[in-house]
Every structure is written in C-alpha cells, then in structure tokens.
Write an enzyme that holds these catalytic residues in place. Structure first.
Site, PDB file in Angstrom:
ATOM      1  N   LYS A  13       0.843  -1.212   0.000  1.00 15.09           N
ATOM      2  CA  LYS A  13       0.000   0.000   0.000  1.00 15.09           C
ATOM      3  C   LYS A  13       0.872   1.255   0.000  1.00 15.09           C
ATOM      4  CE  LYS A  13      -2.124  -1.147   3.866  1.00 15.09           C
ATOM      5  NZ  LYS A  13      -1.438  -2.429   4.169  1.00 15.09           N
ATOM      6  N   ARG A  88     -10.199   0.598   8.306  1.00 12.55           N
ATOM      7  CA  ARG A  88      -9.769  -0.762   8.601  1.00 12.55           C
ATOM      8  C   ARG A  88     -10.835  -1.561   9.335  1.00 12.55           C
ATOM      9  NH1 ARG A  88      -3.872   0.395   8.543  1.00 12.55           N
ATOM     10  NH2 ARG A  88      -2.786  -1.460   9.131  1.00 12.55           N
ATOM     11  N   ARG A 122      11.601  -5.664   5.418  1.00 18.50           N
ATOM     12  CA  ARG A 122      11.414  -4.242   5.083  1.00 18.50           C
ATOM     13  C   ARG A 122      12.395  -3.353   5.855  1.00 18.50           C
ATOM     14  NH1 ARG A 122       5.614  -1.656   5.568  1.00 18.50           N
ATOM     15  NH2 ARG A 122       5.703  -2.707   7.576  1.00 18.50           N
ATOM     16  N   ARG A 153      10.930  -1.247  11.246  1.00 21.53           N
ATOM     17  CA  ARG A 153       9.801  -0.856  12.082  1.00 21.53           C
ATOM     18  C   ARG A 153       9.687  -1.797  13.277  1.00 21.53           C
ATOM     19  NH1 ARG A 153       4.561   0.350   8.352  1.00 21.53           N
ATOM     20  NH2 ARG A 153       3.577  -1.012   9.883  1.00 21.53           N
ATOM     21  N   ARG A 164      -0.907  -8.789  13.354  1.00 22.39           N
ATOM     22  CA  ARG A 164      -1.434  -7.832  12.365  1.00 22.39           C
ATOM     23  C   ARG A 164      -2.220  -8.566  11.275  1.00 22.39           C
ATOM     24  NH1 ARG A 164       4.074  -5.338  10.862  1.00 22.39           N
ATOM     25  NH2 ARG A 164       2.937  -4.273   9.195  1.00 22.39           N
TER      26      ARG A 164
END
Ligand code: AP5
Ligand code: MG
Length: 214
Positions: A13, A88, A122, A153, A164
């Site tokens: 996203k 969400r 990431r 992160r 998540r």
C-alpha cells in the site's frame, strides 16, 4: 479523486501510494505514518496509540476516526486524497462515508505466505522515508537512494506480524463486502471496489492500479 488503498500488511500500500498519489496529485494519507509520527512526538494521540501499534492491534475506532476527520478537513484534501490504511473496520468505513465519500477502493491482494518475508525484510530510510526490501540493499544499513541510514519498524517482528495479519482477516477483510455493495451497511447499489493482484513486480502493480482507475 478520492481514493482508498485496502490490503493486508505488506501488500505494498505504502509503496504504491507514493507513486499513485504523485501521479494523481492528491495527498498520500497513511494513518500508520500519522500514528508513528504522533508516537515520536509524544502527542496525546501518540501516547494512546503506542501500545496498540507495538502489539500489532488496531487503535480504537474513535481515536482513528477523529484523527482522519481532522486531516480530511485540511485545505490540501479538498480536491481528493489517497487514504492508505484507513478505513480498517466497517465502523471506520461507515464514518468515512459520512465525512467524505470515497469514489474508488483499490484492494491490493497478496497471499499471506508472501507477506512475512516482505515485512521482516522491510527497511525504511530515516532521511528520505524510502521503503526497501533488505534483499535489494547492497549495504543492509544504507539507503541506496540518498545514503541515509535505514531502520526496521518495531512491528515488523514475526510475532507482531502474525497479530497484524490476524487483525486484517478478522476486522479489515469484511470491507471487501462493504465496498462491493454486499454488506448490510453498504451504500445501496454501489460497487466501488477494484481488485488488483499485488503479487508481481511493483511497476506492474502500479500499471494495474492506474488501469483499474481509468
Ligand atoms: P500501517 O503502517 O498502515 O501498517 P500495515 O497496514 O500493517 O501495512 P504496512 O505499512 O506494513 O504495509 P504496506 O502495505 O504499506 O507495504 P509496503 O509498501 O511498506 O499500520 C500500522 C499500525 O497502525 C496498525 O497495526 C495499527 O496498530 C495502526 N493503525 C493504522 N491505521 C489504523 C486504522 N485505520 N485503524 C486502527 N489502527 C490503525 O511494503 C512492504 C514490503 O514489501 C517492503 O519491504 C516493500 O519493499 C515490499 N514490496 C512492496 N511491493 C512489493 C512487490 N510488488 N513485490 C515485492 N515486494 C514488495
Ligand atoms: Mg504502509
């Protein structure tokens, strides 16, 4: 254009929103980025949100909805926006339709088994905010674009990623029904959903999104 990007954690996203928002000349609004910035600045919203982000759980609807309502009232959103990571929950989607009705919802689909590697790998540049996968970095600590240092992160750890993903399937996936007009709370007769296969090269996903929006 008023646009939403939907999709699981790691679907791309943020990666796609950077290019698409520049192309459409609308602001890219990421509620995750807003929370991380609020946490960094120790604002009241940041202090409230931190434990949810650290745990990989959703921040309560009332907090997110108030934050987005305020952001969408700003001058730069009057001709459109690209919302990344909001709504969400169905409650957030209903609230958004009350604030400013989005015209299109792009659901970027990637199978779960691809997401763990994308997220654990990431890295984000602390200087230019570019997002990379560690496999693409010649030096795993340095941004290939600006030379800044990259970081990971807090919520990109395997256990938090599982939480998540669970939150996505339980609370966010029902939005597919909401935006395709199949939920009892959907706006009658409206199908705003565009499904895009996100399991291919980023440049191919970008082209697919633009063609879905034509
Ligand atoms: P948020 O920051 O929105 O995180 P997320 O939804 O979990 O999504 P990510 O940012 O992890 O993934 P992405 O889809 O942006 O992928 P990216 O492009 O970076 O939210 C964080 C937290 O904030 C939530 O857990 C919650 O606590 C809170 N929150 C936020 N909004 C909320 C809301 N509305 N309500 C309640 N709580 C909320 O890419 C990922 C990786 O994949 C990168 O390494 C990238 O290089 C790679 N990649 C991208 N595209 C491709 C491709 N095509 N092929 C291969 N690799 C790719
Ligand atoms: Mg993101």
């Amino acid at each position: 254009m008023k646009l939403i990007f939907l999709g699981p954690p790691g679907a791309g996203k943020g990666t796609q929103a950077a290019g698409v928002s520049a192309h459409l000349r609308v602001p890219h609004i990421s509620t995750g980025d807003m929370f991380r910035s609020a946490i960094k600045n120790a604002t009241p919203v940041g202090l409230e949100a931190k434990r949810y982000l650290d745990a990989g759980e959703l921040v309560p609807d009332s907090v997110v909805i108030d934050m987005v309502r305020e952001r969408l009232s700003m001058a730069d959103c009057q001709n459109g926006y690209l919302l990344d990571g909001f709504p969400r929950t169905v409650e957030q989607a209903v609230a958004l339709d009350d604030i400013s009705v989005p015209e299109a919802v792009v659901d970027i689909q990637v199978p779960d088994e691809r997401l763990m590697d994308r997220l654990t790998g990431r890295r984000i540049c602390e200087k230019c905010s570019g997002t990379f996968h560690i496999s693409k970095l010649s030096d795993p600590t340095i941004c290939p674009v600006c030379g800044g240092r990259v970081y990971q992160r807090n919520d990109d750890q395997p256990e938090t990623i599982m939480t998540r993903l669970h939150a996505y399937h339980a609370q966010t996936e029902p939005l597919i029904g909401y935006y395709s007009g199949q939920d009892k709370l959907s706006r009658p007769g409206e199908n705003r959903l565009k499904v895009v296969d996100g399991d291919r090269r980023p440049e191919d996903v970008f082209r697919a999104i633009l063609s879905a929006l034509e």
